[in-house]
Write a protein that holds these residues in place. Structure first.
Motif, PDB file in Angstrom:
ATOM      1  N   TYR A 140      12.861 -46.276  -7.316  1.00  0.00           N
ATOM      2  CA  TYR A 140      11.560 -45.753  -6.914  1.00  0.00           C
ATOM      3  C   TYR A 140      11.621 -44.835  -5.700  1.00  0.00           C
ATOM      4  N   THR A 141      10.645 -43.942  -5.619  1.00  0.00           N
ATOM      5  CA  THR A 141      10.433 -43.090  -4.450  1.00  0.00           C
ATOM      6  C   THR A 141       9.032 -43.348  -3.915  1.00  0.00           C
ATOM      7  N   TYR A 142       8.955 -43.700  -2.618  1.00  0.00           N
ATOM      8  CA  TYR A 142       7.676 -43.887  -1.942  1.00  0.00           C
ATOM      9  C   TYR A 142       7.346 -42.575  -1.234  1.00  0.00           C
ATOM     10  N   HIS A 143       6.327 -41.886  -1.697  1.00  0.00           N
ATOM     11  CA  HIS A 143       5.959 -40.582  -1.132  1.00  0.00           C
ATOM     12  C   HIS A 143       4.718 -40.773  -0.262  1.00  0.00           C
ATOM     13  N   LEU A 147       0.849 -40.292  -1.096  1.00  0.00           N
ATOM     14  CA  LEU A 147       0.337 -41.660  -1.199  1.00  0.00           C
ATOM     15  C   LEU A 147       0.568 -42.230  -2.596  1.00  0.00           C
ATOM     16  N   LYS A 148       1.766 -41.937  -3.136  1.00  0.00           N
ATOM     17  CA  LYS A 148       2.111 -42.382  -4.478  1.00  0.00           C
ATOM     18  C   LYS A 148       3.526 -42.957  -4.508  1.00  0.00           C
ATOM     19  N   ILE A 149       3.760 -43.849  -5.461  1.00  0.00           N
ATOM     20  CA  ILE A 149       5.089 -44.398  -5.708  1.00  0.00           C
ATOM     21  C   ILE A 149       5.534 -43.926  -7.088  1.00  0.00           C
ATOM     22  N   TYR A 150       6.714 -43.296  -7.149  1.00  0.00           N
ATOM     23  CA  TYR A 150       7.206 -42.708  -8.384  1.00  0.00           C
ATOM     24  C   TYR A 150       8.392 -43.493  -8.931  1.00  0.00           C
ATOM     25  N   ASP A 151       8.483 -43.538 -10.256  1.00  0.00           N
ATOM     26  CA  ASP A 151       9.685 -43.997 -10.921  1.00  0.00           C
ATOM     27  C   ASP A 151      10.661 -42.828 -10.943  1.00  0.00           C
ATOM     28  N   VAL A 158       3.824 -44.924 -10.547  1.00  0.00           N
ATOM     29  CA  VAL A 158       3.701 -46.331 -10.933  1.00  0.00           C
ATOM     30  C   VAL A 158       2.723 -47.084 -10.032  1.00  0.00           C
ATOM     31  N   ALA A 159       2.387 -46.509  -8.886  1.00  0.00           N
ATOM     32  CA  ALA A 159       1.427 -47.148  -7.977  1.00  0.00           C
ATOM     33  C   ALA A 159       0.945 -46.120  -6.953  1.00  0.00           C
ATOM     34  N   ARG A 160      -0.161 -46.443  -6.298  1.00  0.00           N
ATOM     35  CA  ARG A 160      -0.717 -45.593  -5.247  1.00  0.00           C
ATOM     36  C   ARG A 160      -0.861 -46.402  -3.968  1.00  0.00           C
ATOM     37  N   ARG A 210       2.512 -56.853  -2.522  1.00  0.00           N
ATOM     38  CA  ARG A 210       2.225 -56.545  -3.923  1.00  0.00           C
ATOM     39  C   ARG A 210       2.845 -55.211  -4.327  1.00  0.00           C
ATOM     40  N   GLN A 211       2.820 -54.223  -3.404  1.00  0.00           N
ATOM     41  CA  GLN A 211       3.454 -52.936  -3.693  1.00  0.00           C
ATOM     42  C   GLN A 211       4.955 -53.096  -3.910  1.00  0.00           C
ATOM     43  N   LEU A 212       5.582 -53.959  -3.125  1.00  0.00           N
ATOM     44  CA  LEU A 212       7.029 -54.105  -3.171  1.00  0.00           C
ATOM     45  C   LEU A 212       7.516 -54.947  -4.345  1.00  0.00           C
ATOM     46  N   LYS A 213       6.599 -55.590  -5.064  1.00  0.00           N
ATOM     47  CA  LYS A 213       7.008 -56.417  -6.198  1.00  0.00           C
ATOM     48  C   LYS A 213       7.640 -55.599  -7.318  1.00  0.00           C
ATOM     49  N   ILE A 214       7.404 -54.274  -7.331  1.00  0.00           N
ATOM     50  CA  ILE A 214       8.003 -53.460  -8.391  1.00  0.00           C
ATOM     51  C   ILE A 214       9.520 -53.399  -8.249  1.00  0.00           C
TER      52      ILE A 214
END
Length: 251
Positions: A140-143, A147-151, A158-160, A210-214
């Motif tokens: 993953y990339t946390y941008h 304000l988004k998380i990318y696969d 995959v998340a915001r 919860r964000q880090l559970k991915i």
């Protein structure tokens, strides 16, 4: 050149609201002052705002109800409640659960107000400089700017993240496997370490987990009576993503 940030101010006290508007405009912000929640909701639907300052007790639609509607429409715009010291702690927690980014307690100084606004806008409208805008690790990339998380494989979102979540994630991912004291996080993220900031932080720690559970191999651990530590395996140490200077925004 970036446009000056636009603020939606909802305050039914005409004199107090007008004074706030004057101070904010003198600092370079563009301000729309609404006197009730319904008027503010209609204005929000018409215009893009960079931050919302909502008094809790306003006619027709109170601040909590308005924040709930705003979050249905936009999950990222920063929301701060203008709250009295008598506001119940349970109400403040409810505000965070609705998606608020913080409270500004009345009475407050305008210097404090401007400082709080500048801090949050540095995340939603960051200065263009040699800036840490993300971390890449594992899949993953946390941008933080988007304000988004990318696969990393599919390039899909995959998340915001909210602005506060982005700031906390950046802080911890920049310090993997290091114990960070709670008061240090409060000062760095909230700019103070009082009771209400601490309760806010507790809510956001839950959101961060919860964000880090991915990525199941990492964990935000509470170290009893010491602080917090982001446990990251050596093969997953975050890789920094930065951008060079291009231009600046209001400071």
């Amino acid at each position: 050149m970036n446009r000056n940030p636009r603020i939606l101010l909802v305050e039914d006290d005409v004199i107090f609201g007008n004074t706030m508007k004057q101070h904010l405009e003198a600092a370079g912000y563009r301000v729309e002052h609404c006197h009730d929640g319904v008027e503010a909701w209609q204005e929000f639907l018409r215009t893009r705002y960079d931050i919302c300052l909502l008094d809790i007790v306003v006619p027709k639609m109170n601040g909590f109800e308005l924040a709930k509607e705003i979050r249905k429409k936009n999950v990222l715009v920063p929301i701060f409640f203008l709250s009295s010291e008598k506001t119940l702690d349970e109400d403040r927690i409810s505000g965070f659960q609705l998606g608020a980014d913080g409270y500004i307690i009345k009475p407050f100084s305008y210097n404090e107000l401007l400082k709080r606004i500048r801090v949050i806008l540095k995340w939603t409208r960051p200065e263009k400089k040699e800036l840490l805008i993300g971390h890449k690790f594992g899949r993953y990339t946390y941008h933080y700017r988007k304000l988004k998380i990318y696969d990393n494989d599919s390039k899909l979102v995959v998340a915001r993240m909210s602005p506060i979540e982005a700031k906390m994630l950046r802080y911890f991912l920049n310090r993997p496997n290091i114990i960070v004291k709670k008061d240090e996080v409060l000062l760095r993220v909230w700019g103070k370490e009082d009771f209400y900031a601490s309760r806010s932080m507790d809510v956001f720690i839950g959101r961060i987990r919860r964000q880090l559970k991915i990525e199941p191999k990492i964990e935000l651990e509470t170290v009893y009576n010491v602080g917090l530590r982001l446990n990251v395996p050596e093969m997953l140490i975050p890789e920094k993503i930065t951008v060079p200077i291009t231009n600046t925004v209001l400071s």
